[in-house]
Enzyme design. Structure first.
Site, PDB file in Angstrom:
ATOM      1  N   GLN A 210       0.829  -1.206   0.000  1.00 54.81           N
ATOM      2  CA  GLN A 210       0.000   0.000   0.000  1.00 54.81           C
ATOM      3  C   GLN A 210       0.866   1.259   0.000  1.00 54.81           C
ATOM      4  OE1 GLN A 210      -3.227  -2.016   2.980  1.00 54.81           O
ATOM      5  NE2 GLN A 210      -3.541   0.180   2.660  1.00 54.81           N
TER       6      GLN A 210
ATOM      7  N   ARG B  52      -9.492  -0.509   7.528  1.00 53.70           N
ATOM      8  CA  ARG B  52     -10.374   0.620   7.232  1.00 53.70           C
ATOM      9  C   ARG B  52     -10.648   1.424   8.495  1.00 53.70           C
ATOM     10  NH1 ARG B  52     -14.431  -0.871   2.301  1.00 53.70           N
ATOM     11  NH2 ARG B  52     -14.298   1.224   1.512  1.00 53.70           N
ATOM     12  N   CYS B  53      -9.597   2.008   9.054  1.00 57.58           N
ATOM     13  CA  CYS B  53      -9.713   2.482  10.420  1.00 57.58           C
ATOM     14  C   CYS B  53      -9.281   3.909  10.659  1.00 57.58           C
ATOM     15  CB  CYS B  53      -8.816   1.620  11.269  1.00 57.58           C
ATOM     16  SG  CYS B  53      -7.109   1.830  10.746  1.00 57.58           S
TER      17      CYS B  53
ATOM     18  N   GLU C 283     -12.766   5.258   4.523  1.00 56.08           N
ATOM     19  CA  GLU C 283     -12.923   4.535   5.777  1.00 56.08           C
ATOM     20  C   GLU C 283     -14.176   4.925   6.557  1.00 56.08           C
ATOM     21  OE1 GLU C 283      -8.337   3.762   7.008  1.00 56.08           O
ATOM     22  OE2 GLU C 283      -8.998   5.812   6.838  1.00 56.08           O
TER      23      GLU C 283
HETATM   24  N1  MCN Z   1     -13.442  10.035  -3.543  1.00 57.85           N
HETATM   25  C1  MCN Z   1     -14.220  10.925  -4.250  1.00 57.85           C
HETATM   26  N2  MCN Z   1     -14.548  12.135  -3.682  1.00 57.85           N
HETATM   27  C2  MCN Z   1     -14.165  12.449  -2.422  1.00 57.85           C
HETATM   28  C3  MCN Z   1     -13.401  11.525  -1.684  1.00 57.85           C
HETATM   29  C4  MCN Z   1     -13.029  10.323  -2.286  1.00 57.85           C
HETATM   30  O1  MCN Z   1     -14.596  10.628  -5.381  1.00 57.85           O
HETATM   31  N3  MCN Z   1     -14.491  13.620  -1.876  1.00 57.85           N
HETATM   32  C5  MCN Z   1     -12.975   8.797  -4.171  1.00 57.85           C
HETATM   33  C6  MCN Z   1     -11.469   8.860  -4.397  1.00 57.85           C
HETATM   34  O2  MCN Z   1     -11.133   9.537  -5.531  1.00 57.85           O
HETATM   35  C7  MCN Z   1     -11.082   7.403  -4.396  1.00 57.85           C
HETATM   36  C8  MCN Z   1     -12.054   6.809  -3.388  1.00 57.85           C
HETATM   37  O3  MCN Z   1     -13.157   7.699  -3.319  1.00 57.85           O
HETATM   38  O4  MCN Z   1     -11.249   6.847  -5.669  1.00 57.85           O
HETATM   39  C9  MCN Z   1     -11.426   6.681  -1.976  1.00 57.85           C
HETATM   40  O5  MCN Z   1     -10.736   7.854  -1.710  1.00 57.85           O
HETATM   41  P1  MCN Z   1     -10.111   8.252  -0.281  1.00 57.85           P
HETATM   42  O6  MCN Z   1     -11.192   8.450   0.682  1.00 57.85           O
HETATM   43  O7  MCN Z   1      -9.158   9.338  -0.527  1.00 57.85           O
HETATM   44  O8  MCN Z   1      -9.339   6.948   0.213  1.00 57.85           O
HETATM   45  P2  MCN Z   1      -8.023   6.300  -0.405  1.00 57.85           P
HETATM   46  O9  MCN Z   1      -8.089   6.335  -1.862  1.00 57.85           O
HETATM   47  O10 MCN Z   1      -6.828   6.811   0.283  1.00 57.85           O
HETATM   48  O11 MCN Z   1      -8.269   4.786  -0.014  1.00 57.85           O
HETATM   49  C10 MCN Z   1      -7.929   4.299   1.259  1.00 57.85           C
HETATM   50  C11 MCN Z   1      -9.122   3.760   1.992  1.00 57.85           C
HETATM   51  C12 MCN Z   1      -8.629   2.888   3.072  1.00 57.85           C
HETATM   52  S1  MCN Z   1      -7.537   3.523   4.180  1.00 57.85           S
HETATM   53  C13 MCN Z   1      -8.948   1.564   3.100  1.00 57.85           C
HETATM   54  S2  MCN Z   1      -8.361   0.651   4.389  1.00 57.85           S
HETATM   55  C14 MCN Z   1      -9.749   0.984   2.057  1.00 57.85           C
HETATM   56  C15 MCN Z   1     -10.592   1.956   1.349  1.00 57.85           C
HETATM   57  O12 MCN Z   1      -9.964   3.061   1.061  1.00 57.85           O
HETATM   58  N4  MCN Z   1      -9.273  -0.053   1.362  1.00 57.85           N
HETATM   59  C16 MCN Z   1      -9.936  -0.432   0.209  1.00 57.85           C
HETATM   60  N5  MCN Z   1     -11.396   1.469   0.391  1.00 57.85           N
HETATM   61  C17 MCN Z   1     -11.049   0.325  -0.284  1.00 57.85           C
HETATM   62  N6  MCN Z   1     -11.712  -0.062  -1.380  1.00 57.85           N
HETATM   63  C18 MCN Z   1     -11.297  -1.157  -2.051  1.00 57.85           C
HETATM   64  N7  MCN Z   1     -11.975  -1.530  -3.164  1.00 57.85           N
HETATM   65  N8  MCN Z   1     -10.206  -1.877  -1.671  1.00 57.85           N
HETATM   66  C19 MCN Z   1      -9.517  -1.550  -0.559  1.00 57.85           C
HETATM   67  O13 MCN Z   1      -8.458  -2.241  -0.211  1.00 57.85           O
HETATM   68 CU1  CUM Z   2      -6.854   2.171   8.525  1.00 59.01          CU
HETATM   69  S1  CUM Z   2      -6.983   0.802   6.996  1.00 59.01           S
HETATM   70 MO1  CUM Z   2      -6.508   1.815   5.518  1.00 59.01          MO
HETATM   71  O1  CUM Z   2      -5.629   2.977   6.430  1.00 59.01           O
HETATM   72  O2  CUM Z   2      -5.296   1.159   4.707  1.00 59.01           O
END
Ligand code: MCN
Ligand code: CUM
Length: 798
Positions: free
Chosen positions: A231, A378-379, A752
């Site tokens: 990751q 997811r925390c 998350e």
């Molecule tokens: N997004 C959006 N508009 C926003 C916020 C987010 O369209 N205002 C979209 C983003 O562009 C992205 C998605 O939503 O495509 C998630 O964005 P974000 O909240 O920034 O999270 P991350 O991309 O950093 O993803 C990490 C988060 C975490 S920490 C875990 S754990 C998790 C999760 O995402 N693991 C996943 N969702 C998951 N989903 C899948 N399919 N697989 C995982 O392993």
């Molecule tokens: Cu807290 S689970 Mo995600 O941060 O990869």
């Protein structure tokens, strides 16, 4: 898509039909996933590739007396058997964890948890490696294990970490936040106080793809390439370089398609190191891929916080103070995956969505003979636990006071005009409208109707009880800023690089790494929006340390808040340069060039017919560049966020509880989320659905359990229960939009939120079905027998 900005923004966004902000663009990556063309670590095959199988300890606590490799080496096709002694030659017998503890790569002396890595067998194919592994003879001197955090802190508990100098017991660390004395005073004088103990049980992230790595050392180039389920490829490269002594530019980490991370793939695991080291030594590619039970039993677990929560309030429900004490199980090593300066993660967000003046939290962490962890799932770095605590406690208080749980929340919410809001534990909330989200959820859930129905069933002594649970959570996502948040010293910024090519399309490279979140689509949407390009003309790349700009990776929902900001800022840099080129092409002064977000075109001010598209500008950048500018059209941005972002939401769950069996059925499940400005609503909805499913797994099914001998009794999918479509109800999702004032496109993270927000809503609902009979808490997972016991205790069972 309709414009739904909902507040003052640096820039306005509305899609414009080119696949920009706010449009439901179908996921670009799905083409290869649904046609079976994904490329995961285990899909990668190299000539002369060897396979690695790890020999694991059947005991949770044991000294290794001897390892006999000879019978394994006799197996046809076995190339090498590695133990700690072999790794020691290369200084690789141990590795640092993300919290600077020292973990054995292969057990040096003493096994500290069941399934710990003892030896590695390298062979020509996977089956032979497995045969070889079964022939490695290990003599163990079995020691008494301790798998419970409370027992491990008792005086007579066996010492687990005798490898740490001066360590005399199983105490790992202490942590505190807030004002102990002031909090105690408020508690002494308050009209009402409530207290509840609750366990956030040990969970496993359970990605569909287990962890794996393919080490591929090229002696010709003297370069080590490691394809791995990561990751966070860049920080993993830095750590690999620091541990191995191989210069960082001689290491390439490639994280190809990743089949789910959920936090499991943030740490570095011994298997990665062994595959890389074996390839280096043998000068052949070496692949290691875990089996399911290895993944559950040995990689980082999540949660395992035993929490006591207390609230002090006035008679009419104004919350005056919150106090909490936690006993945390950290497993055999302190391998928590979170910013280095936060040993309890962001648990100090436990005042939640409420304007509570006084707070105190303390925590003790213990070592146990269980897999190392305190990783994710997811925390948002322990926000899950903090939200569970405060949202459960608010329900406990509401019941104590006989107040409606929606009303008591409304009474205590931080108000929209109070933002930016500083919490008593020092956190700076950027923006929020908690009441707006709650009101929307109440309406969607038909709250009043269900309250009446609940009472009717009580009055009529019905066979099933109705419970209504609420959670109005606040998340904190988007670490940095770099000054407060770092991983092993590296500041938590993130990055994006944009190259617009001569024919008008672009390649965008980002420092974060998708595991299924749809980044190849949403990052393209950000750039499409900011450059007036079509989303189909943009390719997003990530996961390759040789080509992508340095970033800290995807976890803690930080991709949008940090790398998303970088993508917007880099786009705006390109746009600035584009103006100079437009001026040259249109034979106008640069100051007279304006950009129209609606059409995506550049105009001469006052002469709308004199306009030029980004495609024409791209050609100009390479074929007719102005003498004032360098040729080409590209930009890079490294973004250090000024603050984190604080997404929030209100979830309402209605359950039916069967008084005879203790079974819980979901009657209604409403989730209203606010992640600021939305890039792709469809992808957000997918994120919410997935996270709610995991929240249901958490509340109803999942638990990694151990017996007294230290055996993992929840170590496979027959015993570690994940929810299937049968357990998942129909979700009704809604949203409000409260932009982040400091984020370039007003977006907050969302990945998350559903897992963070839903478990307390579900537990509150089940408790609510029995609270009229005095029940204040039900432990997760709320299996039918757990619920039935509570029904029986309350005299409600039939
Ligand atoms: N997004 C959006 N508009 C926003 C916020 C987010 O369209 N205002 C979209 C983003 O562009 C992205 C998605 O939503 O495509 C998630 O964005 P974000 O909240 O920034 O999270 P991350 O991309 O950093 O993803 C990490 C988060 C975490 S920490 C875990 S754990 C998790 C999760 O995402 N693991 C996943 N969702 C998951 N989903 C899948 N399919 N697989 C995982 O392993
Ligand atoms: Cu807290 S689970 Mo995600 O941060 O990869």
């Amino acid at each position: 898509a309709e414009a739904e900005d909902g507040g003052p923004q640096p820039e306005k966004h509305c899609g414009h039909g080119r696949g920009g902000m706010g449009e439901d663009v179908k996921r670009k990556e799905d083409q290869r996933f649904i046609t079976g063309r994904g490329n995961y670590v285990d899909d990668i095959k190299k000539p002369d590739m060897l396979h690695c199988e790890i020999v694991r300890s059947p005991h949770a606590h044991a000294r290794i007396e001897n390892i006999d490799k000879s019978r394994a080496l006799d197996v046809d096709g076995v190339v090498a058997v590695l133990t700690a002694d072999d790794l020691r030659e290369y200084d690789l017998a141990t590795m640092p964890t993300l919290m600077a503890d020292t973990q054995d790569v292969l057990v040096n002396d003493k096994v500290k948890f069941q399934s710990q890595e003892v030896a590695a067998v390298i062979a020509t194919d996977r089956y032979t490696a497995k045969d070889g592994a079964q022939k490695v003879v290990v003599d163990y001197d079995v020691l008494e294990p301790v798998v419970d955090a409370e027992e491990s802190l008792e005086d007579d508990a066996p010492l687990i970490r005798d490898d740490i100098e001066g360590q005399e017991d199983n105490h790992c660390l202490d942590w505190e936040t807030g004002d102990e004395e002031a909090t105690a005073e408020v508690f002494e004088e308050a009209d009402v106080t409530v207290k509840e103990q609750m366990l956030y049980q040990r969970l496993h992230p359970a990605p569909i793809e287990t962890c794996g790595a393919l080490g591929d050392y090229d002696p010709g180039k003297d370069k080590l390439t490691v394809h791995m389920t990561s990751q966070a490829p860049h920080i993993h490269r830095t750590l690999f370089a620091q541990v191995s002594g191989i210069p960082e530019h001689k290491i390439r980490i490639v994280s190809p398609d990743v089949g789910g991370g959920f936090g499991n793939k943030v740490p570095i695991y011994p298997g990665y190191v062994v595959a890389a080291a074996a390839s280096y030594v043998l000068e052949q590619p070496v692949k290691w891929v875990e089996e399911r039970s290895e993944n559950i039993q040995s990689t980082g677990f999540a949660r395992d916080y035993d929490m006591t929560g207390e609230l002090a309030a006035t008679d009419d429900g104004e919350i005056l103070a919150v106090r909490t004490d936690v006993l945390a199980d950290h497993g055999a090593y302190n391998a928590v995956a979170q910013p280095s300066k936060f040993p309890a993660g962001f648990f100090n967000i436990f005042t939640g969505s409420y304007d509570i003046d006084t707070a105190y939290g303390s925590l003790t962490a213990a070592y146990t003979n269980t897999a190392p962890g305190g990783v994710a799932y997811r925390c948002s770095f322990r926000v899950t636990e903090a939200v569970y605590l405060i949202e459960r406690m608010v329900k406990v208080l509401a019941d104590e006071l006989g107040m409606d749980p929606a009303e008591i929340r409304r009474k205590n919410f931080i108000q929209p005009e109070q933002f930016p809001y500083e919490s008593p534990t020092g956190w700076n909330y950027d923006s929020g409208d908690y009441e707006g989200a709650l009101d929307k959820a109440l309406e969607m859930a038909d709250y009043d109707h269900y309250r009446e129905e609940q009472q009717r069933r009580i009055d009529e002594d019905a066979d099933t009880l109705l419970g209504i649970g609420i959670s109005s959570f606040t998340e904190v996502v988007g670490a940095g800023p770099g000054k407060t948040c770092d991983i092993a010293g590296v500041e938590m910024f993130d990055s994006a690089e944009i190259r617009v090519h001569p024919t008008g399309n672009a390649t965008v490279r980002v420092g974060v790494q998708t595991q299924g979140q749809g980044h190849e689509t949403t990052f393209a949407q950000i750039v499409a929006e900011e450059l007036g390009m079509d989303v189909d003309d943009i390719t997003v790349e990530h996961g390759d340390t040789d080509t992508d700009p340095y970033g800290l990776g995807t976890y803690g929902s930080r991709s949008t808040p940090v790398a998303g900001a970088a993508a917007a800022v880099a786009s705006r840099k390109v746009r600035e340069k584009a103006k100079a080129i437009a001026a040259n092409e249109l034979e106008a002064a640069e100051e007279d060039i304006t950009w129209d977000r609606e059409t995506g075109e550049f105009h001469v001010a006052g002469a709308p017919d004199r306009s030029i598209t980004i495609t024409e500008i791209a050609a100009g950048a390479y074929m007719n560049h102005p003498s004032s500018e360098e040729p080409g059209l590209e930009a890079v941005n490294y973004y250090d966020p000024p603050e984190m972002t604080y997404p929030f939401g209100s979830y309402i769950v209605v359950v039916e509880v069967d008084r005879e069996t203790g079974e819980v059925e979901f009657e209604k499940f409403v989730a209203v989320d606010d992640c600021g400005n939305r890039i792709n609503p469809m992808i957000i909805e997918g994120q919410i659905h997935g996270g709610l499913a995991q929240g249901i797994g958490t509340a109803m099914l999942e638990h990694v359990t151990f017996d007294d001998n230290g055996n993992v009794t929840g170590g496979d999918f027959m015993n570690y229960l994940l929810p299937t479509s049968m357990e998942i109800p129909n979700f009704e999702t809604g949203h409000t939009v409260t932009p982040s004032p400091h984020h370039p496109i007003g977006a907050k993270g969302v990945g998350e939120s559903p897992t963070v927000g839903s478990p307390p809503a579900i537990v509150n609902a089940v408790v609510d079905a029995m609270s009229h009979a005095g029940i204040t808490h039900v432990e997760m997972p709320m299996t039918p027998d757990t619920v039935w016991e509570k029904l029986d205790e309350a005299g409600l069972s039939t």
